[in-house]
Design an enzyme around this catalytic site. Structure first.
Site, PDB file in Angstrom:
ATOM      1  N   LYS A 173      34.709 -75.706-105.753  1.00 34.85           N
ATOM      2  CA  LYS A 173      34.412 -77.145-105.636  1.00 34.85           C
ATOM      3  C   LYS A 173      35.621 -77.968-106.092  1.00 34.85           C
ATOM      4  CE  LYS A 173      30.284 -75.338-104.978  1.00 34.85           C
ATOM      5  NZ  LYS A 173      29.734 -74.953-103.712  1.00 34.85           N
TER       6      LYS A 173
HETATM    7  C1  LIG Z   1      28.337 -74.078-104.181  1.00 37.61           C
HETATM    8  C2  LIG Z   1      27.023 -74.578-103.812  1.00 37.61           C
HETATM    9  C3  LIG Z   1      25.878 -74.284-104.574  1.00 37.61           C
HETATM   10  C4  LIG Z   1      25.892 -73.311-105.726  1.00 37.61           C
HETATM   11  O1  LIG Z   1      26.720 -73.724-106.762  1.00 37.61           O
HETATM   12  P1  LIG Z   1      26.988 -72.727-108.000  1.00 37.61           P
HETATM   13  O2  LIG Z   1      27.548 -73.618-109.057  1.00 37.61           O
HETATM   14  O3  LIG Z   1      27.982 -71.714-107.516  1.00 37.61           O
HETATM   15  O4  LIG Z   1      25.692 -72.123-108.381  1.00 37.61           O
HETATM   16  C5  LIG Z   1      24.678 -74.874-104.218  1.00 37.61           C
HETATM   17  N1  LIG Z   1      24.591 -75.699-103.156  1.00 37.61           N
HETATM   18  C6  LIG Z   1      25.664 -75.986-102.389  1.00 37.61           C
HETATM   19  C7  LIG Z   1      25.507 -76.935-101.256  1.00 37.61           C
HETATM   20  C8  LIG Z   1      26.908 -75.423-102.685  1.00 37.61           C
HETATM   21  O5  LIG Z   1      27.960 -75.705-101.900  1.00 37.61           O
END
Ligand SMILES: *Cc1c(COP(=O)(O)O)cnc(C)c1O
Length: 371
Positions: A176
């Site tokens: 992210k």
């Molecule tokens: C990355 C992501 C998640 C999960 O995030 P984590 O912190 O890795 O658990 C959930 N929803 C979306 C849309 C994502 O892109």
């Protein structure tokens, strides 16, 4: 993706270690306050990931067996999984082609009297039209939860994603825009719900370990409901505080590189880059391009050609309903979801990317398109 981390993060993590307090403590509290302020929410509750943030958000809305939650299939699988964790049923809705997000129309097509909530995603950092979705959900009497895993730094109508949300869940995975290694956050404006979320992430305890530590007198805790250990560590929060300070620079850089990609790729017929919707501005966390059905090469062949040139790209956003984990889970036809998932790819885009690197990506795409 390459996370943008440096000496400051390393020092902040070291300071947390040397302080002797490494579990959830003062740095987590500081990070929660700073993050909530940044996105315009009253309360932030830091957790171990966005997946656990989503799980707690859905529990905090009292969702469970017999309830349905409308979700996009076009999302990382954690979105749908979080619904299943609660015993409720994820109902897959299609998305609009321009943004890859749910709209009131796509939700309305699969809604039933058992629909208790809609879980909307700001997919790849493209903001969903939350004003339209909030208005529709208010009409239907359903809750709107925002999966803002990709949403930090994106805006709707000039305001941060998550501002005014009933409840939003965020991710700090290195994939992210800002990262704490692993990590997540729930934000909400509701004080009672925030208190319950704080309890749920810490075994349902009435008093946190940090509060007991801060008291000079013995404080006995009780366990008010079955909770979880979904805590973030102070080492992660220390890194997160530094990363939050970099957010504006990261988003500005990503938007500038995205605009440059758009110019470089505009001459390629049948290749449509992701762009800002009319209702807001994205952070371009995932720079995805959609290929027309008659594009000269298929998506997977294009990924191969990029790999041959030493360029790491990825298939586009997955469709959860097509995965073995969801075999036997019935879904309405999802033509737009399947088309985007099959015909899109995500190009490299990271803070320290150079124009020369970007030119190399564009050159491969031009060559493959026959130009
Ligand atoms: C990355 C992501 C998640 C999960 O995030 P984590 O912190 O890795 O658990 C959930 N929803 C979306 C849309 C994502 O892109």
């Amino acid at each position: 993706m390459v996370p943008w981390l440096g000496e400051e993060e390393a020092r902040a993590a070291a300071d947390a270690v040397l302080s002797g307090w490494v579990a959830q403590g003062p740095r987590v509290a500081d990070f929660e306050r700073a993050f909530a302020e940044r996105v315009g929410a009253e309360h932030g509750i830091a957790v171990s990931s966005c997946t656990t943030a989503l799980h707690l958000a859905l529990i905090a809305l009292d969702l469970g067996p017999g309830d349905e939650v409308v979700v996009p299939s076009l999302s990382f699988i954690a979105t749908a999984n979080a619904v299943l964790y609660t015993g409720a049923r994820p109902v897959f809705a299609d998305v609009e082609e321009a943004t890859g997000n749910l709209t009131p129309q796509t939700v309305d097509a699969v809604r039933t009297p058992r629909t208790k909530a809609v879980l909307a995603v700001h997919q790849g950092g493209v903001p969903a039209d939350v004003h339209a979705l909030r208005a529709a959900c208010a009409d239907w009497g359903t809750a709107l939860v925002e999966d803002a895993a990709c949403g930090i730094g994106a805006t709707v109508g000039g305001k941060s994603v998550g501002q005014g949300a009933l409840i939003a869940a965020w991710s700090f995975h290195p994939r992210k825009v800002i990262t704490t290694g692993e990590g997540g956050m729930v934000t909400t404006d509701d004080a009672a719900r925030a208190e319950r979320l704080r309890r749920l992430r810490e075994h349902g305890m009435s008093v946190s370990a940090a509060q007991r530590h801060a008291s000079s007198r013995p404080v006995a805790e009780s366990y008010l409901e079955v909770g979880y250990n979904y805590r973030m560590t102070d080492i992660q929060a220390a890194v997160g505080l530094v990363q939050l300070g970099r957010l504006d620079a990261v988003v500005a850089r990503r938007r500038a590189l995205a605009a440059r990609y758009a110019r470089l790729l505009a001459p390629i017929p049948g290749l449509r880059p992701v762009r800002d919707p009319a209702h807001g501005e994205g952070n371009f966390q995932s720079y995805w391009v959609l290929l027309a059905e008659d594009f000269p090469v298929g998506r997977d062949a294009l990924l191969e050609a990029l790999a041959d040139a030493g360029i790491s790209a990825r298939r586009g956003i997955m469709a959860a309903h097509l995965e073995p984990a969801y075999a036997g889970h019935t879904a309405a036809p999802l033509p737009v979801t399947e088309r985007i998932s099959r015909n899109s790819l995500i190009l490299p885009l990271f803070h320290t990317m150079t124009h020369a690197q970007q030119d190399r990506v564009a050159a491969v795409l031009h060559a493959q398109a026959g130009g």
